[in-house]
Design an enzyme around this catalytic site. Structure first.
Site, short mmCIF file in Angstrom:
data_model
loop_
_atom_site.label_atom_id
_atom_site.label_comp_id
_atom_site.label_asym_id
_atom_site.label_seq_id
_atom_site.Cartn_x
_atom_site.Cartn_y
_atom_site.Cartn_z
N ARG A 166 -1.16 -9.44 12.60
CA ARG A 166 -1.94 -8.38 11.99
C ARG A 166 -2.58 -8.86 10.58
O ARG A 166 -3.64 -8.44 10.18
CB ARG A 166 -0.79 -7.55 11.37
CG ARG A 166 -0.22 -6.51 12.55
CD ARG A 166 1.22 -6.06 12.27
NE ARG A 166 1.60 -5.54 10.96
CZ ARG A 166 2.75 -5.64 10.26
NH1 ARG A 166 3.95 -5.96 10.87
NH2 ARG A 166 2.77 -5.08 9.23
N ARG A 189 11.10 -2.76 11.22
CA ARG A 189 10.16 -2.42 11.96
C ARG A 189 9.74 -3.44 13.29
O ARG A 189 9.77 -4.68 12.91
CB ARG A 189 8.78 -2.40 11.22
CG ARG A 189 8.53 -0.98 10.72
CD ARG A 189 7.36 -0.91 9.78
NE ARG A 189 6.11 -1.49 10.07
CZ ARG A 189 4.81 -1.40 9.59
NH1 ARG A 189 4.82 -0.69 8.28
NH2 ARG A 189 3.78 -2.06 10.01
N LYS A 198 1.16 -1.12 0.05
CA LYS A 198 -0.12 0.07 0.10
C LYS A 198 0.97 1.27 0.12
O LYS A 198 0.67 2.36 -0.76
CB LYS A 198 -0.88 0.18 1.04
CG LYS A 198 -1.90 -1.06 1.45
CD LYS A 198 -2.77 -0.88 2.71
CE LYS A 198 -2.16 -0.94 3.85
NZ LYS A 198 -1.71 -2.52 4.35
N ARG A 243 -9.72 1.22 8.60
CA ARG A 243 -9.33 0.00 8.89
C ARG A 243 -10.43 -0.88 9.84
O ARG A 243 -10.31 -1.77 9.92
CB ARG A 243 -8.19 -0.01 9.78
CG ARG A 243 -6.86 -0.86 9.23
CD ARG A 243 -5.79 -0.49 10.27
NE ARG A 243 -4.83 -1.65 9.91
CZ ARG A 243 -3.53 -1.02 9.25
NH1 ARG A 243 -3.40 0.47 8.85
NH2 ARG A 243 -2.55 -1.74 9.19
N ARG A 277 11.11 -6.56 4.79
CA ARG A 277 10.96 -5.03 4.76
C ARG A 277 12.11 -4.54 5.60
O ARG A 277 12.36 -4.84 6.65
CB ARG A 277 9.76 -4.62 5.20
CG ARG A 277 9.72 -3.15 5.39
CD ARG A 277 8.04 -2.66 5.33
NE ARG A 277 7.17 -3.23 6.24
CZ ARG A 277 5.81 -3.44 6.01
NH1 ARG A 277 5.28 -2.74 5.26
NH2 ARG A 277 5.09 -3.95 6.91
P1 ADP Z 1 0.39 -2.49 8.10
O1 ADP Z 1 1.79 -2.79 7.53
O2 ADP Z 1 -0.03 -3.91 9.03
O3 ADP Z 1 -0.71 -2.20 7.11
P2 ADP Z 1 0.66 -0.04 9.35
O4 ADP Z 1 1.89 0.65 8.90
O5 ADP Z 1 -0.39 0.55 8.21
O6 ADP Z 1 0.97 -1.56 9.14
O7 ADP Z 1 0.14 0.44 10.78
C1 ADP Z 1 0.88 -0.17 11.71
C2 ADP Z 1 -0.03 -0.37 13.14
O8 ADP Z 1 -0.42 1.10 13.19
C3 ADP Z 1 -1.07 -1.08 12.95
O9 ADP Z 1 -0.81 -2.44 13.15
C4 ADP Z 1 -2.03 -0.51 14.10
O10 ADP Z 1 -1.50 -0.96 15.32
C5 ADP Z 1 -1.75 0.89 13.74
N1 ADP Z 1 -2.87 1.57 13.01
C6 ADP Z 1 -2.47 2.17 11.71
N2 ADP Z 1 -3.41 2.40 11.02
C7 ADP Z 1 -4.78 2.34 11.86
C8 ADP Z 1 -6.06 2.33 11.89
N3 ADP Z 1 -6.51 2.88 10.81
N4 ADP Z 1 -6.60 1.91 12.84
C9 ADP Z 1 -6.17 1.25 14.00
N5 ADP Z 1 -4.77 1.05 14.34
C10 ADP Z 1 -4.22 1.53 12.93
#
Ligand code: ADP
Length: 301
Positions: A247, A236, A81, A158, A192
């Site tokens: 996740r 990360r 994404k 989300r 990553r």
């Molecule tokens: P991913 O690689 O899992 O898509 P992100 O970088 O988008 O991870 O997000 C990292 C973390 O930040 C998520 O695992 C969650 O804990 C938090 N997070 C990000 N966006 C949201 C959201 N819209 N609602 C709730 N938690 C979020």
């Protein structure tokens, strides 16, 4: 990447209607905050004029009447994404807003939320809707003060509740649902690497899925860092096998229904990534009826 124009080929079938320019950005900011209320500036005439127009044709930056694109990226952890949202944001000249980055910035700031967020994120859980909306509102407000308009959201909404809140305050033109074979997702998260200095995203995984039982193979080359980043790479803390699996489970339970939410509104563009960036980027552009002239020129050089 800079130039945007129509792709000569037909747009994808999966497009959306109801592209409006009605709700103001300021209203979005105020209303996204759980602690405030306001009234909408919805313009029904404009809405009617735009109804039934495919969003990807009707809302490109230079063609939108009054505002820039308001797009959302959905997709499992590791799907890419951030990569594609960031490329599109450069191409269209709108901010790429990744709520994961907002959470990580808050974590790094050692502010009052920091220790609470650390625990949630390192367990692969979702932050509460209230906290995430507050972080997003602040980011949008800061952007508006700098003159930003439009956005490509990555990682938000989300949950269905987040999608409902967003729907209550602004029009989303298009939701791009990126999909990648499951075998590749875990490997991509584990591979990553991030440059601790410039924040660049790289990947050391070499994904080579063999063709099997009529399913085609898939190859995704590693994305190595440039020499200046090579010694500064970090991983990360939530990209461990256990946390990535968690996740992915949470995505199925909490975010899959968000796909249905937008599907039922005719806003979802499903995009199966055929491989790495060289194969996927031109196909995604064509699906969006966009063209990246700089990318073409550098490929031809
Ligand atoms: P991913 O690689 O899992 O898509 P992100 O970088 O988008 O991870 O997000 C990292 C973390 O930040 C998520 O695992 C969650 O804990 C938090 N997070 C990000 N966006 C949201 C959201 N819209 N609602 C709730 N938690 C979020």
């Amino acid at each position: 990447m800079a130039v945007v124009s129509r792709c000569s080929r037909a747009a994808t079938a999966a497009t959306t209607a109801n592209a409006t320019t009605a709700t103001t950005f300021a209203y979005l900011i105020r209303s996204l905050s759980p602690f405030s209320s306001s009234s909408s500036t919805f313009d029904p005439q404009n809405d009617l004029n735009n109804r039934n127009k495919p969003a990807v044709l009707g809302t490109l930056k230079r063609e939108s009447k009054g505002r820039n694109v308001q797009w959302v990226f959905l997709g499992c952890p590791g799907v890419g994404k951030g990569t594609y949202a960031s490329r599109l944001s450069n191409l269209l000249g709108v901010p790429h807003i990744a709520t994961g980055d907002l959470v990580r910035d808050e974590l790094a700031s050692s502010g009052p939320l920091s220790s609470q967020l650390k625990e949630i994120v390192t367990q692969g859980k979702l932050v509460s809707d209230e906290i995430i909306i507050d972080l997003l509102s602040k980011r949008l407000e800061a952007g508006e003060a700098k003159g930003e308009s439009g956005f490509i959201l990555d990682g938000f909404p989300r949950t269905v509740r987040q999608a409902e809140i967003l729907e209550g305050v602004t029009d989303i033109d298009l939701v791009i649902n990126l999909k990648l074979r499951e075998e590749a997702l875990l490997a991509k998260c584990l591979g990553r690497r991030i440059c601790s200095e410039c924040g660049g995203n790289y990947n050391v995984a070499c994904i080579n899925i063999k063709a099997e039982n009529g399913r085609p193979g898939m190859y995704m080359a590693p994305l190595p860092p440039p020499p200046q980043c090579a010694s500064k790479l970090i991983t990360r803390p939530d990209d461990t096998e256990e946390v990535v699996k968690q996740r992915l489970r949470i995505y199925q339970a909490m975010t899959r229904p968000v796909e249905d939410f937008y599907r039922s509104r005719g806003k979802l563009l499903e995009f199966d990534l055929p491989g790495g960036i060289p194969e996927s980027w031109p196909k995604l552009l064509c699906a969006l009826n966009l063209e990246d002239r700089e990318d073409k020129q550098s490929a031809a050089a």
